[in-house]
Design a protein around this motif. Structure first.
Motif, PDB file in Angstrom:
ATOM      1  N   GLU A 189       3.207  -7.375  -8.952  1.00  0.00           N
ATOM      2  CA  GLU A 189       4.572  -6.887  -9.081  1.00  0.00           C
ATOM      3  C   GLU A 189       5.507  -8.092  -9.127  1.00  0.00           C
ATOM      4  O   GLU A 189       5.373  -9.016  -8.339  1.00  0.00           O
ATOM      5  N   GLN A 190       6.435  -8.080 -10.055  1.00  0.00           N
ATOM      6  CA  GLN A 190       7.358  -9.216 -10.197  1.00  0.00           C
ATOM      7  C   GLN A 190       8.547  -9.135  -9.250  1.00  0.00           C
ATOM      8  O   GLN A 190       9.205 -10.110  -8.996  1.00  0.00           O
ATOM      9  N   GLY A 191       8.822  -7.958  -8.725  1.00  0.00           N
ATOM     10  CA  GLY A 191       9.938  -7.809  -7.787  1.00  0.00           C
ATOM     11  C   GLY A 191       9.596  -8.358  -6.424  1.00  0.00           C
ATOM     12  O   GLY A 191       8.461  -8.734  -6.143  1.00  0.00           O
ATOM     13  N   ARG A 192      10.581  -8.390  -5.578  1.00  0.00           N
ATOM     14  CA  ARG A 192      10.356  -8.922  -4.230  1.00  0.00           C
ATOM     15  C   ARG A 192       9.624  -7.921  -3.352  1.00  0.00           C
ATOM     16  O   ARG A 192       9.686  -6.711  -3.577  1.00  0.00           O
ATOM     17  N   ASN A 222       9.736  -4.277   3.041  1.00  0.00           N
ATOM     18  CA  ASN A 222       9.104  -3.758   4.227  1.00  0.00           C
ATOM     19  C   ASN A 222       8.874  -2.279   3.986  1.00  0.00           C
ATOM     20  O   ASN A 222       9.822  -1.547   3.749  1.00  0.00           O
ATOM     21  N   PRO A 223       7.629  -1.803   4.033  1.00  0.00           N
ATOM     22  CA  PRO A 223       7.358  -0.408   3.690  1.00  0.00           C
ATOM     23  C   PRO A 223       8.199   0.583   4.474  1.00  0.00           C
ATOM     24  O   PRO A 223       8.681   1.541   3.938  1.00  0.00           O
ATOM     25  N   GLU A 224       8.376   0.345   5.754  1.00  0.00           N
ATOM     26  CA  GLU A 224       9.149   1.274   6.561  1.00  0.00           C
ATOM     27  C   GLU A 224      10.638   1.144   6.288  1.00  0.00           C
ATOM     28  O   GLU A 224      11.353   2.118   6.228  1.00  0.00           O
ATOM     29  N   LEU A 271       0.796  -1.223   0.000  1.00  0.00           N
ATOM     30  CA  LEU A 271       0.000   0.000   0.000  1.00  0.00           C
ATOM     31  C   LEU A 271       0.829   1.273   0.000  1.00  0.00           C
ATOM     32  O   LEU A 271       0.286   2.359  -0.186  1.00  0.00           O
ATOM     33  N   ILE A 272       2.144   1.149   0.186  1.00  0.00           N
ATOM     34  CA  ILE A 272       2.977   2.338   0.315  1.00  0.00           C
ATOM     35  C   ILE A 272       4.017   2.452  -0.792  1.00  0.00           C
ATOM     36  O   ILE A 272       4.152   3.487  -1.422  1.00  0.00           O
ATOM     37  N   ASN A 273       4.769   1.403  -1.053  1.00  0.00           N
ATOM     38  CA  ASN A 273       5.897   1.503  -1.969  1.00  0.00           C
ATOM     39  C   ASN A 273       5.554   1.128  -3.405  1.00  0.00           C
ATOM     40  O   ASN A 273       5.630   1.952  -4.296  1.00  0.00           O
ATOM     41  N   LYS A 274       5.191  -0.097  -3.650  1.00  0.00           N
ATOM     42  CA  LYS A 274       5.003  -0.578  -5.020  1.00  0.00           C
ATOM     43  C   LYS A 274       3.599  -0.331  -5.553  1.00  0.00           C
ATOM     44  O   LYS A 274       3.376  -0.363  -6.752  1.00  0.00           O
TER      45      LYS A 274
END
Length: 115
Positions: free
Chosen positions: A56-59, A62-64, A9-12
């Motif tokens: 998303e195909q990447g790993r 951890n959002p933080e 919900l934050i990065n990808k």
């Protein structure tokens, strides 16, 4: 945590697979909406507009932890060794839990003299 599909919900801003989802996602009432056994269910619920770009195909990250190095030193992407409790081993990189932070990692790597 076991490996599951979950919305980042934050990065990808996409569905990712990993075991580093937020603890609150496992809380009663939240799990059916945030943790999935397959990518299709996650994508259908959270990111249907992405179509074939979900998941998303990447790993999973951890959002933080992904943002922590940037906030502490915006141009430093230094990796650290950290205790990986899930694998009962040491991890290396900057995808450590945010609560460990730079201070925690520094003190593990270089304990005060006399200990």
């Amino acid at each position: 945590h076991r490996q599951r599909w979950f919305p980042d919900l934050i990065n990808k801003l996409n569905c990712v697979r990993g075991s580093n989802y937020e603890n609150w996602m496992t809380t009663e009432g939240f799990e059916p909406y945030y943790l999935f056994g397959n990518a299709e269910d996650c994508c259908e619920k959270w990111y249907p507009a992405l179509g074939s770009d979900c998941p998303e195909q990447g790993r999973a990250v951890n959002p933080e932890a992904e943002d922590e190095p940037w906030h502490s030193a915006p141009y430093s992407m230094q990796n650290y060794y950290f205790p990986d409790f899930e694998t009962n081993n040491c991890g290396f990189g900057w995808d450590y839990p945010a609560w460990m932070g730079k201070f925690f990692i520094w003190n593990i790597s270089f304990p005060p003299s006399g200990l």
